[in-house]
Design a protein around this motif. Sequence first.
Motif, PDB file in Angstrom:
ATOM      1  N   CYS A 113      42.134  46.322  37.746  1.00  0.00           N
ATOM      2  CA  CYS A 113      42.622  45.828  39.039  1.00  0.00           C
ATOM      3  C   CYS A 113      44.125  45.648  38.898  1.00  0.00           C
ATOM      4  CB  CYS A 113      41.922  44.507  39.377  1.00  0.00           C
ATOM      5  SG  CYS A 113      42.661  43.630  40.770  1.00  0.00           S
ATOM      6  N   GLY A 121      45.786  42.309  40.182  1.00  0.00           N
ATOM      7  CA  GLY A 121      45.318  41.147  39.427  1.00  0.00           C
ATOM      8  C   GLY A 121      45.759  41.203  37.975  1.00  0.00           C
ATOM      9  N   CYS A 145      42.893  37.373  43.664  1.00  0.00           N
ATOM     10  CA  CYS A 145      41.641  37.511  42.923  1.00  0.00           C
ATOM     11  C   CYS A 145      41.866  36.857  41.562  1.00  0.00           C
ATOM     12  CB  CYS A 145      41.239  38.980  42.760  1.00  0.00           C
ATOM     13  SG  CYS A 145      42.416  39.982  41.831  1.00  0.00           S
ATOM     14  N   CYS A 194      41.078  38.325  38.578  1.00  0.00           N
ATOM     15  CA  CYS A 194      40.839  39.345  37.549  1.00  0.00           C
ATOM     16  C   CYS A 194      41.605  39.055  36.262  1.00  0.00           C
ATOM     17  CB  CYS A 194      41.203  40.727  38.087  1.00  0.00           C
ATOM     18  SG  CYS A 194      40.034  41.312  39.322  1.00  0.00           S
ATOM     19  N   CYS A 240      41.861  44.349  45.274  1.00  0.00           N
ATOM     20  CA  CYS A 240      41.092  44.085  44.061  1.00  0.00           C
ATOM     21  C   CYS A 240      40.002  45.138  43.910  1.00  0.00           C
ATOM     22  CB  CYS A 240      40.464  42.704  44.116  1.00  0.00           C
ATOM     23  SG  CYS A 240      39.509  42.339  42.632  1.00  0.00           S
ATOM     24  N   ALA A 241      39.851  45.645  42.677  1.00  0.00           N
ATOM     25  CA  ALA A 241      38.927  46.760  42.455  1.00  0.00           C
ATOM     26  C   ALA A 241      37.632  46.305  41.786  1.00  0.00           C
ATOM     27  CB  ALA A 241      39.612  47.813  41.587  1.00  0.00           C
TER      28      ALA A 241
HETATM   29 ZN   LIG Z   1      41.229  41.839  41.117  1.00  0.00          ZN
END
Ligand SMILES: [Zn+2]
Length: 341
Positions: free
Chosen positions: A247, A250, A258, A260, A292-293
């Motif tokens: 991400c 993040g 997020c 992450c 965000c992934a």
């Molecule tokens: Zn993220």
Amino acid sequence: MSLAEAIDHFAAGAPVLVGDERNGTIFVALAADAVAGDDLDTLQSAGRGMVVLGLADEIAQRLQLAAPGQDTRARLPLALSTPIDAAVGISGGWSLRDRALTMRVAADPGTVPSDLAIPGHVHAARIDEHGPDAAAAAMELARLAYRAPAVALCAVVDRTGAAASLRVARGDRSLAQLPLAAGGELHSHAIARRAAEHAVACELPTRHGGFRAVGYDPAGREPATVALVHGDPAQAQRPLVHVHVACLFGDAFGSLLCDCRAQLDAAVATIVAEGTGVFVYAKPERSAPARCARHERIDAALTAGLLRACGVGPLRLSRRSEEVAEQLRSCGLDVDGGGPG
Ligand SMILES: [Zn+2]
């Protein structure tokens, strides 16, 4: 039935169903190096589709079969060459006996281009073994079974003649009796085999502790998937594994939209505290740098292959990466959930 059983069947010269839900074409596959005419009859009756001889690149090159991509009209994922015949020992070339002989000759490591007559009656296809399709998976099955990388492939079609999905294929009474070798699991083995040779590794001290960083990208074009290995996972009973979906905002910029980055730090610290484990930095299948992934799909075969190459067998997946548990199980990994972190 396990992959090991499918490999045993294939090694013994029996047909195996190869593919998974993500493959557009499912194949019945048979080792070509000892195939007989009645084996081809069984193969064709089971799959109902076109039979081709899939060949590894090294064989297609040795036999000087036309390279794929020379014809700009080519649209098939299988790059068919000019049909071939054995130059000696066949009568006409059409019969299953003749076609089986041609396949055995092509699969023989001692064969040279003059042992083949062109054009003939066997469709040979150079298989891109890096591909995600069922034909590439069948080539890996041959390698795992220690047979020549030459496979008689019959595409599975349904009663209307359309390419059958795995679900439809498994619903067919005769196909349901064949052992199934799942495409994703075979791809993860292919990736592990190549990563063992081509992965790049270095010692990586971090503020949490020491790791061995192992980077590998099967296509050789994109940023590599990286595994941070702490301790020796091959010696550990169910080492802890955390799969982190990359991400950008993040991880790299510490985005507060997020958590992450916090998860990444916590997972690395937990693996060090456990003494042994692997942290995988997995690329999301869809690249979306501006958000965000974490919930994007990952290339499970690549992640599983890299884990295998790092010596990971049965594993414990960290609680926060349990979302990918099913994806890794579909690649044949023995995954327990509920690890810390
Ligand atoms: Zn993220």
